[in-house]
Each structure stands twice: as C-alpha cells, then as structure tokens.
Motif scaffolding. Structure first.
Motif, PDB file in Angstrom:
ATOM      1  N   ASP A   1      14.965  -9.552   1.721  1.00 60.36           N
ATOM      2  CA  ASP A   1      14.296 -10.379   2.914  1.00 60.36           C
ATOM      3  C   ASP A   1      12.632  -9.997   3.068  1.00 60.36           C
ATOM      4  O   ASP A   1      12.109 -10.637   3.860  1.00 60.36           O
ATOM      5  CB  ASP A   1      14.772 -10.280   4.398  1.00 60.36           C
ATOM      6  N   PHE A   2      12.122  -9.690   2.067  1.00 61.44           N
ATOM      7  CA  PHE A   2      10.817  -9.536   1.449  1.00 61.44           C
ATOM      8  C   PHE A   2      10.190  -8.562   2.611  1.00 61.44           C
ATOM      9  O   PHE A   2       9.105  -7.994   2.450  1.00 61.44           O
ATOM     10  CB  PHE A   2       9.849 -10.756   1.465  1.00 61.44           C
ATOM     11  N   LYS A   3      10.316  -8.768   4.020  1.00 62.98           N
ATOM     12  CA  LYS A   3       9.503  -7.943   4.851  1.00 62.98           C
ATOM     13  C   LYS A   3       8.009  -8.175   4.902  1.00 62.98           C
ATOM     14  O   LYS A   3       7.402  -7.141   4.889  1.00 62.98           O
ATOM     15  CB  LYS A   3      10.078  -6.340   4.919  1.00 62.98           C
ATOM     16  N   LEU A   4       7.602  -9.231   5.058  1.00 62.14           N
ATOM     17  CA  LEU A   4       6.164  -9.440   4.970  1.00 62.14           C
ATOM     18  C   LEU A   4       5.790  -9.751   6.401  1.00 62.14           C
ATOM     19  O   LEU A   4       6.515 -10.386   7.196  1.00 62.14           O
ATOM     20  CB  LEU A   4       6.004 -10.660   4.048  1.00 62.14           C
ATOM     21  N   LEU A   5       4.547  -9.361   6.666  1.00 66.46           N
ATOM     22  CA  LEU A   5       4.016  -9.768   8.158  1.00 66.46           C
ATOM     23  C   LEU A   5       3.679 -11.048   8.224  1.00 66.46           C
ATOM     24  O   LEU A   5       2.460 -11.370   7.547  1.00 66.46           O
ATOM     25  CB  LEU A   5       3.151  -8.666   8.552  1.00 66.46           C
ATOM     26  N   PRO A   6       4.015 -12.082   9.112  1.00 70.44           N
ATOM     27  CA  PRO A   6       3.738 -13.409   8.816  1.00 70.44           C
ATOM     28  C   PRO A   6       1.996 -13.451   9.422  1.00 70.44           C
ATOM     29  O   PRO A   6       1.584 -14.732   9.071  1.00 70.44           O
ATOM     30  CB  PRO A   6       4.540 -14.023   9.988  1.00 70.44           C
ATOM     31  N   ASP A   7       1.637 -12.606  10.115  1.00 68.71           N
ATOM     32  CA  ASP A   7       0.277 -13.015  10.723  1.00 68.71           C
ATOM     33  C   ASP A   7      -0.728 -12.214   9.873  1.00 68.71           C
ATOM     34  O   ASP A   7      -1.922 -12.042  10.220  1.00 68.71           O
ATOM     35  CB  ASP A   7       0.212 -12.639  12.299  1.00 68.71           C
ATOM     36  N   LYS A   8      -0.531 -11.847   8.653  1.00 69.42           N
ATOM     37  CA  LYS A   8      -1.404 -11.268   7.811  1.00 69.42           C
ATOM     38  C   LYS A   8      -1.304 -12.177   6.691  1.00 69.42           C
ATOM     39  O   LYS A   8      -0.377 -12.508   6.017  1.00 69.42           O
ATOM     40  CB  LYS A   8      -1.001  -9.602   7.660  1.00 69.42           C
ATOM     41  N   THR A   9      -2.720 -12.074   5.915  1.00 69.47           N
ATOM     42  CA  THR A   9      -2.399 -12.765   4.694  1.00 69.47           C
ATOM     43  C   THR A   9      -1.977 -12.091   3.624  1.00 69.47           C
ATOM     44  O   THR A   9      -1.587 -10.835   3.794  1.00 69.47           O
ATOM     45  CB  THR A   9      -3.948 -13.119   4.364  1.00 69.47           C
ATOM     46  N   ILE A  10      -1.841 -12.830   2.382  1.00 70.19           N
ATOM     47  CA  ILE A  10      -1.289 -11.867   1.245  1.00 70.19           C
ATOM     48  C   ILE A  10      -1.811 -10.793   1.133  1.00 70.19           C
ATOM     49  O   ILE A  10      -1.521  -9.501   0.916  1.00 70.19           O
ATOM     50  CB  ILE A  10      -1.256 -12.794   0.047  1.00 70.19           C
ATOM     51  N   TYR A  11      -3.250 -10.828   0.951  1.00 72.00           N
ATOM     52  CA  TYR A  11      -4.195  -9.714   0.836  1.00 72.00           C
ATOM     53  C   TYR A  11      -3.900  -8.657   1.860  1.00 72.00           C
ATOM     54  O   TYR A  11      -3.687  -7.338   1.454  1.00 72.00           O
ATOM     55  CB  TYR A  11      -5.773 -10.143   0.664  1.00 72.00           C
ATOM     56  N   GLY A  12      -3.675  -9.268   2.981  1.00 69.46           N
ATOM     57  CA  GLY A  12      -3.723  -8.363   4.404  1.00 69.46           C
ATOM     58  C   GLY A  12      -2.082  -7.406   4.137  1.00 69.46           C
ATOM     59  O   GLY A  12      -2.437  -6.435   4.628  1.00 69.46           O
ATOM     60  N   ASN A  13      -1.418  -8.166   3.673  1.00 70.21           N
ATOM     61  CA  ASN A  13       0.003  -7.658   3.654  1.00 70.21           C
ATOM     62  C   ASN A  13      -0.067  -6.405   2.664  1.00 70.21           C
ATOM     63  O   ASN A  13       0.789  -5.391   2.949  1.00 70.21           O
ATOM     64  CB  ASN A  13       1.010  -8.676   3.355  1.00 70.21           C
ATOM     65  N   VAL A  14      -0.745  -6.713   1.598  1.00 65.88           N
ATOM     66  CA  VAL A  14      -0.635  -5.506   0.589  1.00 65.88           C
ATOM     67  C   VAL A  14      -1.409  -4.636   0.857  1.00 65.88           C
ATOM     68  O   VAL A  14      -1.217  -3.203   0.894  1.00 65.88           O
ATOM     69  CB  VAL A  14      -0.963  -6.092  -1.004  1.00 65.88           C
ATOM     70  N   ALA A  15      -2.653  -4.776   1.597  1.00 65.09           N
ATOM     71  CA  ALA A  15      -3.696  -3.851   1.669  1.00 65.09           C
ATOM     72  C   ALA A  15      -3.147  -2.784   3.060  1.00 65.09           C
ATOM     73  O   ALA A  15      -3.418  -1.767   3.164  1.00 65.09           O
ATOM     74  CB  ALA A  15      -4.922  -4.654   2.462  1.00 65.09           C
ATOM     75  N   PHE A  16      -2.358  -3.430   3.843  1.00 62.98           N
ATOM     76  CA  PHE A  16      -1.602  -2.761   4.950  1.00 62.98           C
ATOM     77  C   PHE A  16      -0.936  -1.484   4.339  1.00 62.98           C
ATOM     78  O   PHE A  16      -1.062  -0.507   4.869  1.00 62.98           O
ATOM     79  CB  PHE A  16      -0.695  -3.869   5.740  1.00 62.98           C
ATOM     80  N   ALA A  17      -0.342  -1.710   3.266  1.00 63.48           N
ATOM     81  CA  ALA A  17       0.320  -0.515   2.734  1.00 63.48           C
ATOM     82  C   ALA A  17      -0.439   0.770   2.495  1.00 63.48           C
ATOM     83  O   ALA A  17      -0.152   1.707   2.753  1.00 63.48           O
ATOM     84  CB  ALA A  17       1.192  -0.939   1.367  1.00 63.48           C
ATOM     85  N   LEU A  18      -1.670   0.414   2.128  1.00 61.85           N
ATOM     86  CA  LEU A  18      -2.654   1.320   1.670  1.00 61.85           C
ATOM     87  C   LEU A  18      -3.470   1.899   2.944  1.00 61.85           C
ATOM     88  O   LEU A  18      -3.624   3.077   3.131  1.00 61.85           O
ATOM     89  CB  LEU A  18      -3.814   0.985   0.812  1.00 61.85           C
ATOM     90  N   GLU A  19      -3.672   0.842   3.832  1.00 62.01           N
ATOM     91  CA  GLU A  19      -4.227   1.238   5.233  1.00 62.01           C
ATOM     92  C   GLU A  19      -3.396   2.303   6.036  1.00 62.01           C
ATOM     93  O   GLU A  19      -3.979   3.205   6.444  1.00 62.01           O
ATOM     94  CB  GLU A  19      -4.505   0.124   5.957  1.00 62.01           C
ATOM     95  N   CYS A  20      -1.922   2.051   5.971  1.00 63.31           N
ATOM     96  CA  CYS A  20      -1.040   2.810   6.617  1.00 63.31           C
ATOM     97  C   CYS A  20      -1.161   4.422   6.055  1.00 63.31           C
ATOM     98  O   CYS A  20      -0.609   5.407   6.917  1.00 63.31           O
ATOM     99  CB  CYS A  20       0.356   2.248   6.343  1.00 63.31           C
ATOM    100  N   ILE A  21      -1.435   4.546   4.917  1.00 60.90           N
ATOM    101  CA  ILE A  21      -1.360   5.815   4.420  1.00 60.90           C
ATOM    102  C   ILE A  21      -2.935   6.483   4.451  1.00 60.90           C
ATOM    103  O   ILE A  21      -3.021   7.411   3.654  1.00 60.90           O
ATOM    104  CB  ILE A  21      -0.581   6.136   3.042  1.00 60.90           C
ATOM    105  N   GLY A  22      -3.839   5.903   4.975  1.00 59.46           N
ATOM    106  CA  GLY A  22      -5.221   6.135   5.142  1.00 59.46           C
ATOM    107  C   GLY A  22      -6.056   6.247   3.789  1.00 59.46           C
ATOM    108  O   GLY A  22      -6.799   7.069   3.905  1.00 59.46           O
ATOM    109  N   LYS A  23      -5.649   5.246   2.903  1.00 55.95           N
ATOM    110  CA  LYS A  23      -6.505   5.116   1.726  1.00 55.95           C
ATOM    111  C   LYS A  23      -8.032   4.648   2.320  1.00 55.95           C
ATOM    112  O   LYS A  23      -7.975   3.704   3.282  1.00 55.95           O
ATOM    113  CB  LYS A  23      -5.907   4.123   0.956  1.00 55.95           C
ATOM    114  N   PRO A  24      -9.041   4.995   1.773  1.00 56.47           N
ATOM    115  CA  PRO A  24     -10.323   4.495   2.079  1.00 56.47           C
ATOM    116  C   PRO A  24     -10.501   3.122   1.555  1.00 56.47           C
ATOM    117  O   PRO A  24      -9.892   2.582   0.770  1.00 56.47           O
ATOM    118  CB  PRO A  24     -11.350   5.456   1.190  1.00 56.47           C
ATOM    119  N   ARG A  25     -11.442   2.506   2.300  1.00 58.35           N
ATOM    120  CA  ARG A  25     -11.593   0.929   1.958  1.00 58.35           C
ATOM    121  C   ARG A  25     -11.766   0.599   0.591  1.00 58.35           C
ATOM    122  O   ARG A  25     -11.610  -0.373   0.199  1.00 58.35           O
ATOM    123  CB  ARG A  25     -12.639   0.410   3.162  1.00 58.35           C
TER     124      ARG A  25
END
Lengths: 308, 310
Positions: free
Chosen positions: B167-191
């Motif tokens: 079921d993909f488990k994507l966040l509907p209110d984030k863009t494609i970029y945002g969805n992928v970036a989210f995974a890195l943000e969550c583990i504290g990667k620098p911008r």
C-alpha cells in the motif's frame, strides 16, 4: 528528553497548531482557566495570610500583676520571660497606661459613662504583655506562665493564677481553624485543577497523534528514534501550556490591578498589598506548572505509540 | 564521500551488513554540479515499461529478465539468519505462525518468499524489521540478535533496512520530493545530504520530473517507485518488500521488478514476499516457500510452485 531536533519539533508543532487551532484552542483555554484559578488561589491565600498575619501579630498574652507587687520582682520576672524559647518580646504596661488604654477603648464604644463611673480611681492592674514568635503556641506558653511559681508571687489574683493570665483564646482558635480550612481547600482544589489540565492536554495530544498516525508509522519504518517522533508532540503540548499560562498571568495581572483599588477603598483598614516577590514567584510557578503539565501530558499520551 | 552514502562490497561503515565483493560497486559522485550514479547507467525505468507491456500480451508470461538469475555464492556471514524460530500469536496459541524455521540469506541475494495467505510470509518479514519478536529462537540480522535486542536500538536497525509495502505508505500532503526527503529528515541527516541524495534516488527510479507532484497525482506504479526510492535513499544494504506488486497490473509490476533487480545488482540484499506467480517463474531466483509456518521448499533458481493448489 529534548532531542537535537528542537527546531524541527517547534516548526512542526506550530504548523499543527495553525492547522488544528480549534482543538488546540480547547487545550489552551483549559490550561488558561485552570492556571488562572490556581493563581487566584495562590494570590488570594497569600492575601488572606497577610491579613491573618496582621491579626496574629496582635495575639499576645497579658499577665496581670498585683498592685502591691515589688517592682524588682516584676523586672526580674520580665527578664526571665524574655529568656523563654517562644517569646519574642515582653513589655511592661503600668497601671496608668492600662487605664489610658481602657478609656480609649471605652470611648470608642461610646461608653463614656463607664469611664466617668471610675471616678478618679484606677481599678485596672498593671501587666506584662508577652509577644510570641509563633502565635499558634499561645496556649502552651500561657499555661506555662500560669504554672510558674515565680509568677504566682506577683500575680494579680494569686489564688486563681489562670484568671490573671489572659489571651484571646477563642479568637485565636477560630482564626486558626478558618485559615487552616482555607489552606486545605485551596490545596485540594489546586491538585484537582492540575489534574484536569493534565487530562485535557493529554487528550488534545492524543487527537493530534491519531490525526498523524500514518506519519508516525512511516517514521518508525524508516528508523526515526523515539525522541525524534515524540519531539513535535511534546513541543506542541508545551507550547499550548505556555500560551495558556501566559494568558493566565496576563489576566491575573489585569484583574488584580482593577480589583485592588476597589477593595482598598471599601475596606480601608486592611492592607491589600502583595509583595512583588510573592507575585513574581506565583507567576513563575504558574508557567512552570503549565509547562510541566504540557510536557508530561503529551509524553504520556505518546507512550502507547512508541512501543516497538 | 560520506561513508553513509556507500553500499560497497566488503564491510561497510557500520561494519554490520556485508555485500559480496563480486557485486558491482555503486559509486555516487557528489562533488560535481549534478550528481551521477553510475549504476543507473542510461536506462531509465520509466522508458522500459512501454515495450514490455505490449510484449506481455500474447503468452501472458514474461520473458526472463536480462542479467538476472545469477546464483549468489553462499559465502561470508549471512545477512539474515533464522535459528529454530517459532512465532506464536497470542490469539492462536495452538497454531504457530512460524514453526521452528531455520534459514540463512547471504549478502547480495535476491530471495522470493512465497506461500498462501496465512502461511507466515508477513510474519517472517515483520521479524526482520523487529516489528515482531520471535517467541522462540534467534533472528540475526546484520550481526545483531533481534530477539535479544533492546527496544531503543530498533530504530538504528531499521535505518539499515529499506521497506516497501503493497500500500505504498506515502504521505498524501507531502510532495514526492518531500516524501523521500522525510525518510532522511527523520534520521537527522543534514539538509545538504538530503538535497543531493533525494533527486539522485528519484532519478534512479525514473521520477526526476515528478518531484513536485503529490502522490495522488501519480499512478500506482509511480507511487510504488516513490516508495522504493524512499526505501533506498539511505542506501540500506537490505531491502524488504511485502508484496510490492500486489495491487499493480502486470506491466507496471515488471517495471518495479526491474527496478528491484537493478538495486539487487548493486549488492543490496532483497527479500520479497509475493503472490505473483509469473514474476517468480520468470526471474528464477532463490525461492523460499512457506506453508503453515514451515519452510516446505528452499530452492535456487526456483519457480513459484503451488500449481496443484489452484
């Protein structure tokens, strides 16, 4: 508890508050009202204990002396009383002073006749006036004086020493019981209000969590640490509590500045001054209580969703 | 090059998951103005879909995928190792979901896990990410015994495992970029890392132009590629897929499979639960078949099997 992502958490919390302001408003208002009432109680009980304190200051023991008592013996006994633990000061009130005082009280009560009836005599005995450190101990100290052999020698009525020692026993007792009840009541109410505020914050965060369940699931999937997931929610709870407590402080300040002149003008003989230290302390503790409620309310709401 | 970008042969930065030295080494160049990933070469998955879709019509079976099916030598430390694992759900104490299962999966392998519904596939996958604890036995992933692992360590385990779901488990209110970036943000990667790595991985899955779209503007296949991108953006050495093609049509499924295959060829171990018979038959990879919680078949270059059951 705060992880390295404070900036991120705060940003997320702000976004969420903006998007769900109606729910968050509920939490803010609850926190505000609870803290406001708590503040009213803290300041109010301070005010009351100030008033009571000024009355308590007037609680003294009067030990009446025999007209024929030797002045040296009286002085010696005065010095002895001053040496006692609980005694703050002892002053000697001569027959003349006592009569003067009696006259004043009587004329205040429009009983000049009674004064006139004295007809140049002075039936009022001299006395030692004992002030105490702790007014609550008044009875013990009074009994100690009554039982003292040395006092019997100079007492007004050596046969019945108890009648020679007077203090406002009933007034004191009533005053103390009333203030104690007020204190207990205030404490119970404060605990209840803190609990209510806690439950409400907890509930609000629970709503916020269930609105973002998917996000939390994905965060856990990609390996976000628990403190990272908790961050935005804890920040939101703390923010709501902070806003609520600031509102409470503001309205306390405004309310008191309106109320104080009116109280002062209608009850002129009492002092309605609150010391700035008390007020500041009260405000700081309101903010602290609010933030602690916010932090713990949200952290506990999160717990269930962070089990691995 | 930061060590976390690597998924090279030999011991990686964390020293846990080891990919075989025979696997091609992906190299990520982050110094240039536009990062280039050598493994993507010139092939773009988005372009490969159309010809296959038309070619799949006559026989209904896929042609075997090029360059796949190589048997990975079982050498070195297994990436995944199950030792007499039994899982019993409290609701069904008499019917274990997994019953005394022992198996090893080695670095660089592509493994299909097949079986009927309720055979224990999902339970197996959930063991790997420690969503579930084994009732008995040891589950060893990346050298760590998950049965004994402390809860606070679990997030760090999951950073080394990419996961893809039906079921993909994507966040509907984030863009494609945002969805992928989210995974890195969550583990504290620098911008800075996020800004280079996310476009790169989106290019790998062929969605570079759709970066600013939202998930509901994308087709199912594209959404699934986003979720593969999200799983891969942190370059995990292990990719776990739970029926990734479960609700995609065959042509689109093939695109996803090619993507997973290419990821596998960079040295990433892929474990995939599936019901897609034709896919398994055409890929000819290692197949582990489960039935009622037991391994009934573990076969290199295997097929889907279960023909009699249908």
């Amino acid at each position: 508890m705060m992880p390295s992502n404070i900036g991120y958490s705060l940003r997320e919390a702000f976004t969420h508050i903006r998007r769900n302001w109606s729910t968050c408003l509920g939490a803010v208002v609850t926190i505000f009202l609870s803290l406001f009432v708590i503040g009213v109680f803290i300041l109010g009980s301070n005010l009351v204990s100030n008033l009571v304190g000024s009355v308590e200051d007037r609680v003294t023991i009067q030990a009446f002396l025999n007209d024929g008592a030797d002045q040296a013996a009286v002085d010696a006994y005065k010095a002895k009383l001053e040496g006692w633990d609980n005694v703050e000061s002892v002053s000697y009130k001569s027959k003349d002073e006592a009569l003067q005082e009696y006259r004043e009280t009587m004329s205040n009560r429009n009983a000049e006749d009674a004064v006139a009836a004295l007809d140049g005599q002075n039936p009022v005995p001299a006395s030692l006036v004992v002030k105490l450190d702790d007014p609550q101990q008044v009875e013990t100290t009074a009994n100690k004086i009554v039982a003292d052999e040395e006092f019997l020698a100079i007492a007004d009525t050596p046969d019945n020493a108890a009648a020679s020692v007077q203090y406002g026993k009933e007034t004191v007792d009533r005053l103390f019981s009333v203030t104690n009840y007020i204190r207990i009541g205030a404490a119970v109410l404060i605990v209840l209000l803190v609990f209510v505020a806690f439950v409400f914050i907890n509930n609000t965060i629970r709503l916020a969590i269930s609105a973002r369940k998917r996000e939390i699931a994905i965060m856990r999937l990609v390996g976000a640490s628990n403190s990272f997931i908790r961050g935005p929610f804890v920040a939101e709870g703390a923010l709501e509590a902070l806003i609520g407590s600031l509102l409470a402080i503001l309205s306390l300040q405004v309310g008191w500045s309106f109320l104080k002149p009116q109280l002062q003008s209608s009850l002129q003989f009492l002092s309605f001054e609150l010391s700035p230290t008390v007020v500041t302390g009260c405000y700081i503790s309101l903010v602290l209580v609010g933030v602690v409620i916010g932090l713990f309310g949200s952290a506990i709401a999160m717990r269930r969703y962070l089990k691995v | 090059m930061p060590s976390h970008l690597r998924n090279t042969g030999g011991t990686d930065a964390s020293g846990d998951l080891v990919t075989p030295s025979t696997a091609p080494v992906p190299s990520v160049v982050t110094s240039g103005p536009e990062p280039v990933r050598t493994i993507t070469a010139s092939t773009d998955v988005a372009q490969t879909n159309a010809p296959v879709a038309s070619g799949a019509t006559p026989g209904g079976l896929y042609a075997p995928l090029e360059g796949s099916g190589a048997v990975v030598p079982h050498t070195g430390t297994p990436t995944i190792s199950l030792r007499n694992v039994t899982v019993i759900y409290p609701a069904q104490p008499n019917k274990p979901a997994l019953d005394n299962v022992s198996l090893d999966i080695y670095p660089g392998e592509f493994v299909f896990v097949v079986g009927h519904s309720g055979s224990g596939k999902s339970t197996f996958l959930r063991l790997l990410t420690r969503e579930l604890k084994a009732t008995k036995g040891d589950v060893i992933v990346a050298g760590q015994n998950l049965t004994k692992m402390r809860n606070w360590k679990v997030p760090y385990l999951r950073r080394q495992i990419g996961t893809v779901f039906q079921d993909f488990k994507l966040l509907p209110d984030k863009t494609i970029y945002g969805n992928v970036a989210f995974a890195l943000e969550c583990i504290g990667k620098p911008r800075s890392v996020i800004e280079t790595q996310v476009p790169e991985v989106l290019r790998l899955v062929g969605l570079a132009e759709k970066m600013d779209s939202f998930p509901d503007q994308l087709s199912g296949g594209e959404q699934q590629r986003v979720s593969v991108a999200r799983a891969m953006v942190n370059r995990p050495p292990l990719l776990v897929c739970d029926e990734p093609t479960g609700n995609l049509d065959p042509a689109i499924s093939l695109g996803i499979m090619k993507l997973l295959d290419r990821i596998n060829q960079t040295g990433t171990t892929v474990v995939m639960a599936t019901h897609d018979r034709e896919m398994v038959d055409s890929m000819r990879r290692r197949v582990i078949a489960l039935e009622a919680g037991e391994v009934v078949r573990d076969q290199e270059r295997g097929g889907y099997g279960f023909y009699d059951a249908l």
